[in-house]
Design an enzyme around this catalytic site. Structure first.
Site, PDB file in Angstrom:
ATOM      1  N   HIS A 139     -15.169  29.743 -23.295  1.00  0.00           N
ATOM      2  CA  HIS A 139     -15.812  28.696 -24.076  1.00  0.00           C
ATOM      3  C   HIS A 139     -14.858  27.512 -24.113  1.00  0.00           C
ATOM      4  O   HIS A 139     -13.671  27.666 -24.414  1.00  0.00           O
ATOM      5  CB  HIS A 139     -16.102  29.194 -25.496  1.00  0.00           C
ATOM      6  CG  HIS A 139     -16.386  28.085 -26.460  1.00  0.00           C
ATOM      7  ND1 HIS A 139     -17.445  27.212 -26.281  1.00  0.00           N
ATOM      8  CD2 HIS A 139     -15.744  27.683 -27.593  1.00  0.00           C
ATOM      9  CE1 HIS A 139     -17.443  26.332 -27.262  1.00  0.00           C
ATOM     10  NE2 HIS A 139     -16.419  26.590 -28.072  1.00  0.00           N
ATOM     11  N   CYS A 189     -21.041  28.404 -31.330  1.00  0.00           N
ATOM     12  CA  CYS A 189     -21.102  28.378 -29.872  1.00  0.00           C
ATOM     13  C   CYS A 189     -21.320  29.749 -29.243  1.00  0.00           C
ATOM     14  O   CYS A 189     -21.304  29.879 -28.018  1.00  0.00           O
ATOM     15  CB  CYS A 189     -19.821  27.751 -29.312  1.00  0.00           C
ATOM     16  SG  CYS A 189     -19.532  26.077 -29.907  1.00  0.00           S
ATOM     17  N   GLU A 221     -26.716  25.247 -31.950  1.00  0.00           N
ATOM     18  CA  GLU A 221     -26.263  24.958 -33.303  1.00  0.00           C
ATOM     19  C   GLU A 221     -26.617  23.526 -33.681  1.00  0.00           C
ATOM     20  O   GLU A 221     -26.151  23.017 -34.695  1.00  0.00           O
ATOM     21  CB  GLU A 221     -24.764  25.198 -33.459  1.00  0.00           C
ATOM     22  CG  GLU A 221     -23.871  24.391 -32.555  1.00  0.00           C
ATOM     23  CD  GLU A 221     -22.393  24.636 -32.836  1.00  0.00           C
ATOM     24  OE1 GLU A 221     -21.905  24.125 -33.854  1.00  0.00           O
ATOM     25  OE2 GLU A 221     -21.761  25.349 -32.046  1.00  0.00           O
TER      26      GLU A 221
END
Length: 388
Positions: A233, A111, A79
């Site tokens: 994450h 993400c 990103e």
């Protein structure tokens, strides 16, 4: 036939800022960073490193000449790419000497991008079991000097070779994805720094994990007791735990203790590097594999991927027979041990440096950069890289 991660490696730049140094300079109690969000250091990129060079540095040690001849796709999840049209994967394809008849693409969804790439690769290998796919997650997390998110910055890349009969992690078929159009975190094309609604982002993350886990549970009849560990994450090391704790109430005490202990092993590298966006889930996987010596072949690992905006997915994998000999523990720990700490002055000066945007030429001094692949020059709006 099984399909999954055959090789995995991460890269972080050779510079970092200690968060105690940052806290003291900003007049903040260091415990807010080291205990509150669970972070210790954040990786900082010199101008000689960007998403392409970091991705190539992560991939170079695990892509042999034999692999390069068998790779049919190069997928970059990021990103923080620097071109709205040209995929960073095309540079990586060249730098690694991958055979010419390969697809090279870039995937963007905050993400989550690298996870989409892995699952796309899995589908491809199912139809082409004698071929391979390279998936790389590479990002630079920037929020700006003296901003609320400054302590959750970072930089790095994780490269994964996806193949049949993998040596590290066999990816299971069942997964649950989820999408909602929300504004918890985003970066308009005119902004160098991301925009964040911090409280809402945390709430969304926790909700997405609970919803995807419970839907996965409904579809598969699985329980938390079936998992040796769950990797998350990690925008910062405490975030995954916030989502895990409410769900843990479903489990017995033995399962709770195991999952919490293994969670701590999965966050070690994030504490030392910071947020690397698309790669953070897989940096956590590396940390778990490198630091938990009780893992064994056949153990099931849950993986929660979250990309703000928002797309999430809960999927699972089983450790392969040869995973202990296939991981790169010593190399990973050497990389982290041999970095250079920055002073606040050095950090702020480096943060303000920018590459030209007017087509002018800039030759970069890379003598202090210890990495194999570096950005060396920008000219005519083109970036040029050197592989030592």
């Amino acid at each position: 036939m099984t399909i999954g991660i055959d090789k995995i490696n991460f890269f972080a730049p050779h510079l970092y800022l200690d968060l105690v140094t940052l806290a003291e300079a900003r007049g903040i109690d260091p415990n807010k960073y080291t205990k509150g969000i669970g972070q210790e250091k954040m990786a900082i990129t010199p101008l000689t490193q960007d998403t392409v060079s970091m991705a190539a540095n992560a991939a170079e040690p695990i892509v042999s000449k034999e692999d390069a001849a068998l790779i049919d796709m190069v997928i970059l999840g990021t990103e923080s790419g620097f071109d709205y049209s040209k995929a960073g994967a095309t540079y990586i394809h060249q730098l690694l000497g991958i055979q010419p008849f390969a697809r090279s693409i870039e995937i963007k969804q905050a993400c989550y991008g690298a996870t989409a790439g892995i699952l796309m690769a899995k589908d491809y290998i199912e139809k082409h079991p004698d071929r391979k796919v390279l998936v790389v997650a590479s990002d630079i997390a920037r929020y700006g000097l003296e901003t609320p998110g400054e302590a959750t910055q970072g930089a790095g890349a994780v490269a994964m070779l996806i193949s049949s009969n993998p040596d590290i992690l066999i990816i299971d078929d069942e997964s649950v994805a989820m999408t909602e159009n929300i504004f918890d975190f985003w970066r308009p094309i005119y902004s160098d720094n991301a925009l964040v609604d911090g409280k809402f982002s945390n709430e969304a993350y926790i909700k997405f994990f609970a919803d995807t886990w419970h839907e996965y549970q409904r579809r598969t009849h699985a329980s938390l007791a079936d998992f040796e560990a769950i990797c998350f994450h990690l925008p910062y090391s405490k975030m995954g735990k916030k989502a895990l704790l409410p769900v843990l109430e479903e489990a017995d005490e033995t399962t709770q203790a195991r999952l919490l202990a293994n969670y701590e092993e999965s966050i070690r590298y994030t504490k030392a590097i910071g947020n690397i966006y698309t790669g953070s889930l897989y940096l956590g996987l590396c940390s778990l594999l490198d630091n938990q010596d009780k893992l064994a072949a056949g153990h099931r690992i849950g993986l929660f991927s979250y990309g703000s905006g928002a797309v999430a997915e809960f999927f699972t994998g089983r450790l392969a027979e040869n995973f202990k000999t296939a991981i790169r523990t010593n190399e990973h720990q050497d990389l982290l041990a041999n970095r250079t700490a920055l002073s606040m002055t050095e950090y702020e000066e480096l943060f303000k440096q920018k590459l030209p945007v007017d087509g002018s030429t800039l030759e970069l001094d890379s003598k202090d950069d210890t990495s194999t692949i570096q950005l060396t020059k920008v000219t005519d709006h083109q970036r040029h890289y050197l592989k030592k």
